[in-house]
Design a protein around this motif. Structure first.
Motif, PDB file in Angstrom:
ATOM      1  N   SER A 172       0.825  -1.204   0.000  1.00  0.00           N
ATOM      2  CA  SER A 172       0.000   0.000   0.000  1.00  0.00           C
ATOM      3  C   SER A 172       0.862   1.259   0.000  1.00  0.00           C
ATOM      4  O   SER A 172       0.542   2.246  -0.674  1.00  0.00           O
ATOM      5  N   ALA A 173       1.968   1.224   0.759  1.00  0.00           N
ATOM      6  CA  ALA A 173       2.865   2.376   0.792  1.00  0.00           C
ATOM      7  C   ALA A 173       3.445   2.650  -0.591  1.00  0.00           C
ATOM      8  O   ALA A 173       3.562   3.812  -1.004  1.00  0.00           O
ATOM      9  N   THR A 174       3.788   1.597  -1.320  1.00  0.00           N
ATOM     10  CA  THR A 174       4.321   1.767  -2.673  1.00  0.00           C
ATOM     11  C   THR A 174       3.293   2.423  -3.589  1.00  0.00           C
ATOM     12  O   THR A 174       3.623   3.300  -4.397  1.00  0.00           O
ATOM     13  N   GLU A 175       2.034   2.040  -3.460  1.00  0.00           N
ATOM     14  CA  GLU A 175       0.968   2.655  -4.250  1.00  0.00           C
ATOM     15  C   GLU A 175       0.867   4.157  -3.956  1.00  0.00           C
ATOM     16  O   GLU A 175       0.715   4.968  -4.881  1.00  0.00           O
ATOM     17  N   ILE A 176       0.961   4.515  -2.682  1.00  0.00           N
ATOM     18  CA  ILE A 176       0.867   5.920  -2.304  1.00  0.00           C
ATOM     19  C   ILE A 176       2.050   6.702  -2.856  1.00  0.00           C
ATOM     20  O   ILE A 176       1.896   7.816  -3.376  1.00  0.00           O
ATOM     21  N   LEU A 177       3.248   6.124  -2.774  1.00  0.00           N
ATOM     22  CA  LEU A 177       4.431   6.780  -3.317  1.00  0.00           C
ATOM     23  C   LEU A 177       4.262   7.064  -4.812  1.00  0.00           C
ATOM     24  O   LEU A 177       4.604   8.148  -5.299  1.00  0.00           O
ATOM     25  N   GLU A 178       3.726   6.103  -5.540  1.00  0.00           N
ATOM     26  CA  GLU A 178       3.545   6.265  -6.979  1.00  0.00           C
ATOM     27  C   GLU A 178       2.531   7.356  -7.295  1.00  0.00           C
ATOM     28  O   GLU A 178       2.687   8.104  -8.264  1.00  0.00           O
ATOM     29  N   ILE A 179       1.484   7.468  -6.478  1.00  0.00           N
ATOM     30  CA  ILE A 179       0.487   8.513  -6.704  1.00  0.00           C
ATOM     31  C   ILE A 179       1.127   9.894  -6.515  1.00  0.00           C
ATOM     32  O   ILE A 179       0.928  10.807  -7.330  1.00  0.00           O
ATOM     33  N   PHE A 180       1.912  10.056  -5.451  1.00  0.00           N
ATOM     34  CA  PHE A 180       2.594  11.327  -5.238  1.00  0.00           C
ATOM     35  C   PHE A 180       3.557  11.619  -6.398  1.00  0.00           C
ATOM     36  O   PHE A 180       3.656  12.762  -6.863  1.00  0.00           O
ATOM     37  N   ALA A 181       4.268  10.606  -6.851  1.00  0.00           N
ATOM     38  CA  ALA A 181       5.206  10.790  -7.959  1.00  0.00           C
ATOM     39  C   ALA A 181       4.476  11.220  -9.224  1.00  0.00           C
ATOM     40  O   ALA A 181       4.983  12.055  -9.990  1.00  0.00           O
ATOM     41  N   ASP A 182       3.288  10.671  -9.458  1.00  0.00           N
ATOM     42  CA  ASP A 182       2.501  11.047 -10.635  1.00  0.00           C
ATOM     43  C   ASP A 182       2.139  12.530 -10.595  1.00  0.00           C
ATOM     44  O   ASP A 182       2.223  13.229 -11.613  1.00  0.00           O
ATOM     45  N   PHE A 183       1.729  13.010  -9.442  1.00  0.00           N
ATOM     46  CA  PHE A 183       1.391  14.433  -9.329  1.00  0.00           C
ATOM     47  C   PHE A 183       2.638  15.298  -9.488  1.00  0.00           C
ATOM     48  O   PHE A 183       2.587  16.381 -10.086  1.00  0.00           O
ATOM     49  N   HIS A 184       3.754  14.829  -8.966  1.00  0.00           N
ATOM     50  CA  HIS A 184       5.006  15.577  -9.124  1.00  0.00           C
ATOM     51  C   HIS A 184       5.389  15.687 -10.594  1.00  0.00           C
ATOM     52  O   HIS A 184       5.861  16.733 -11.050  1.00  0.00           O
ATOM     53  N   ARG A 185       5.161  14.639 -11.352  1.00  0.00           N
ATOM     54  CA  ARG A 185       5.521  14.650 -12.772  1.00  0.00           C
ATOM     55  C   ARG A 185       4.738  15.685 -13.574  1.00  0.00           C
ATOM     56  O   ARG A 185       5.194  16.120 -14.632  1.00  0.00           O
ATOM     57  N   VAL A 186       3.548  16.058 -13.103  1.00  0.00           N
ATOM     58  CA  VAL A 186       2.754  17.050 -13.838  1.00  0.00           C
ATOM     59  C   VAL A 186       2.912  18.446 -13.239  1.00  0.00           C
ATOM     60  O   VAL A 186       2.136  19.353 -13.548  1.00  0.00           O
ATOM     61  N   GLY A 187       3.935  18.633 -12.386  1.00  0.00           N
ATOM     62  CA  GLY A 187       4.293  19.966 -11.943  1.00  0.00           C
ATOM     63  C   GLY A 187       3.813  20.393 -10.580  1.00  0.00           C
ATOM     64  O   GLY A 187       4.040  21.543 -10.177  1.00  0.00           O
ATOM     65  N   VAL A 188       3.135  19.502  -9.833  1.00  0.00           N
ATOM     66  CA  VAL A 188       2.689  19.853  -8.485  1.00  0.00           C
ATOM     67  C   VAL A 188       3.888  19.825  -7.539  1.00  0.00           C
ATOM     68  O   VAL A 188       4.696  18.896  -7.572  1.00  0.00           O
ATOM     69  N   THR A 189       4.015  20.848  -6.714  1.00  0.00           N
ATOM     70  CA  THR A 189       5.061  20.867  -5.695  1.00  0.00           C
ATOM     71  C   THR A 189       4.664  19.918  -4.566  1.00  0.00           C
ATOM     72  O   THR A 189       3.552  19.988  -4.057  1.00  0.00           O
ATOM     73  N   ILE A 190       5.574  19.018  -4.197  1.00  0.00           N
ATOM     74  CA  ILE A 190       5.294  18.001  -3.191  1.00  0.00           C
ATOM     75  C   ILE A 190       6.179  18.249  -1.968  1.00  0.00           C
ATOM     76  O   ILE A 190       7.401  18.332  -2.093  1.00  0.00           O
ATOM     77  N   VAL A 191       5.560  18.368  -0.794  1.00  0.00           N
ATOM     78  CA  VAL A 191       6.305  18.502   0.461  1.00  0.00           C
ATOM     79  C   VAL A 191       5.776  17.445   1.418  1.00  0.00           C
ATOM     80  O   VAL A 191       4.603  17.470   1.796  1.00  0.00           O
ATOM     81  N   VAL A 192       6.644  16.506   1.813  1.00  0.00           N
ATOM     82  CA  VAL A 192       6.221  15.360   2.613  1.00  0.00           C
ATOM     83  C   VAL A 192       7.114  15.216   3.841  1.00  0.00           C
ATOM     84  O   VAL A 192       8.349  15.167   3.725  1.00  0.00           O
ATOM     85  N   ALA A 193       6.502  15.157   5.016  1.00  0.00           N
ATOM     86  CA  ALA A 193       7.222  14.806   6.238  1.00  0.00           C
ATOM     87  C   ALA A 193       7.134  13.299   6.415  1.00  0.00           C
ATOM     88  O   ALA A 193       6.041  12.742   6.434  1.00  0.00           O
ATOM     89  N   THR A 194       8.276  12.637   6.521  1.00  0.00           N
ATOM     90  CA  THR A 194       8.243  11.174   6.572  1.00  0.00           C
ATOM     91  C   THR A 194       9.511  10.586   7.185  1.00  0.00           C
ATOM     92  O   THR A 194      10.590  11.185   7.131  1.00  0.00           O
ATOM     93  N   HIS A 195       9.345   9.378   7.767  1.00  0.00           N
ATOM     94  CA  HIS A 195      10.478   8.555   8.185  1.00  0.00           C
ATOM     95  C   HIS A 195      10.855   7.555   7.097  1.00  0.00           C
ATOM     96  O   HIS A 195      11.889   6.891   7.189  1.00  0.00           O
ATOM     97  N   ASP A 196      10.017   7.404   6.090  1.00  0.00           N
ATOM     98  CA  ASP A 196      10.150   6.339   5.098  1.00  0.00           C
ATOM     99  C   ASP A 196      11.280   6.656   4.109  1.00  0.00           C
ATOM    100  O   ASP A 196      11.153   7.532   3.256  1.00  0.00           O
ATOM    101  N   GLN A 197      12.369   5.919   4.220  1.00  0.00           N
ATOM    102  CA  GLN A 197      13.530   6.161   3.362  1.00  0.00           C
ATOM    103  C   GLN A 197      13.310   5.717   1.920  1.00  0.00           C
ATOM    104  O   GLN A 197      14.094   6.041   1.034  1.00  0.00           O
ATOM    105  N   THR A 198      12.213   4.981   1.672  1.00  0.00           N
ATOM    106  CA  THR A 198      11.927   4.528   0.307  1.00  0.00           C
ATOM    107  C   THR A 198      11.752   5.701  -0.631  1.00  0.00           C
ATOM    108  O   THR A 198      12.116   5.633  -1.812  1.00  0.00           O
ATOM    109  N   TRP A 199      11.190   6.804  -0.134  1.00  0.00           N
ATOM    110  CA  TRP A 199      11.023   7.997  -0.972  1.00  0.00           C
ATOM    111  C   TRP A 199      12.376   8.439  -1.533  1.00  0.00           C
ATOM    112  O   TRP A 199      12.500   8.750  -2.723  1.00  0.00           O
TER     113      TRP A 199
END
Length: 216
Positions: A172-199
């Protein structure tokens, strides 16, 4: 786009969650806020989102100093942000679609246009087929995707998230990461507070590292 200068947040009792924090985030960047528990990550997200106000310093977003704005101006500024929290803050007495429609209803969008945009947002996160489902019937990953759909339905320029994968299994975490990446690819600025080093390993974003309220 987001510029912080000597940003400090002090809570009653004298506890300083952030001290003299300065940084610059350009439009279209993906930035991770990392650090130990209690480093000030959530506080910084709340300051950017205008949920809290700084004690001192300046925080400029799109040319506006959020620290100097009057409270009645804050709702208009918040329309530029999409917010995703670890606990989602979903309404469990409403359907998935109704949850997504809420920001558009507050903004006064006509119902037909709101439904069209709400369904499009659900489609982007893979939940269009569940639009009539109550959030309690969704899995943890689906609930987080629903929260993301609600966050982006207003077409924000900045997507803010606080530990969006913290309570999810790896798939599920991988799915969420991909969704954020998709929005980033179309120019949305992404700011995420996280412990998850996968990002960091997968997307090589810019990293803002905090240590006891200071930028490292």
């Amino acid at each position: 786009m987001i510029v912080a200068s000597n940003l400090t947040k002090r809570y009653p009792g004298g506890y300083e969650a952030l001290r003299d924090v300065s940084f610059d985030i350009s439009q279209g960047q993906m930035v991770l806020i990392t650090g130990h528990s209690g480093a000030g990550k959530t506080t910084l997200v709340k300051l950017i989102a205008t949920i809290e106000r700084p004690t001192s310093g300046s925080l400029v977003v799109n040319g506006q100093n959020l620290a100097a704005l009057r409270r009645n101006a804050l709702p208009y500024v918040r329309r530029h942000f999409g917010l995703v929290f670890q606990d989602q803050k979903l309404l469990f007495d409403r359907s998935a679609l109704d949850n997504v429609l809420l920001p558009l209803q507050i903004a006064g969008l006509p119902h037909r246009e709101a439904v069209r945009r709400g369904q499009a947002a659900l489609d982007k996160v893979g939940l269009l087929a569940r639009e009539k489902a109550n959030p309690i019937a969704l899995s943890g990953g689906e609930q987080q995707r629903l929260a993301i759909a609600r966050a982006v339905v207003n077409r924000p320029t900045v997507l803010l998230a606080d530990e969006p994968t913290g309570n999810l299994d790896a798939a599920s975490a991988t799915e969420i990461l991909e969704i954020f990446a998709d929005f980033h690819r179309v120019g949305v600025t992404i700011v995420v507070a996280t412990h998850d080093q996968t990002w960091i390993e997968r997307y090589h974003p810019n990293v803002l590292r905090l240590d006891h309220g200071r930028v490292v």
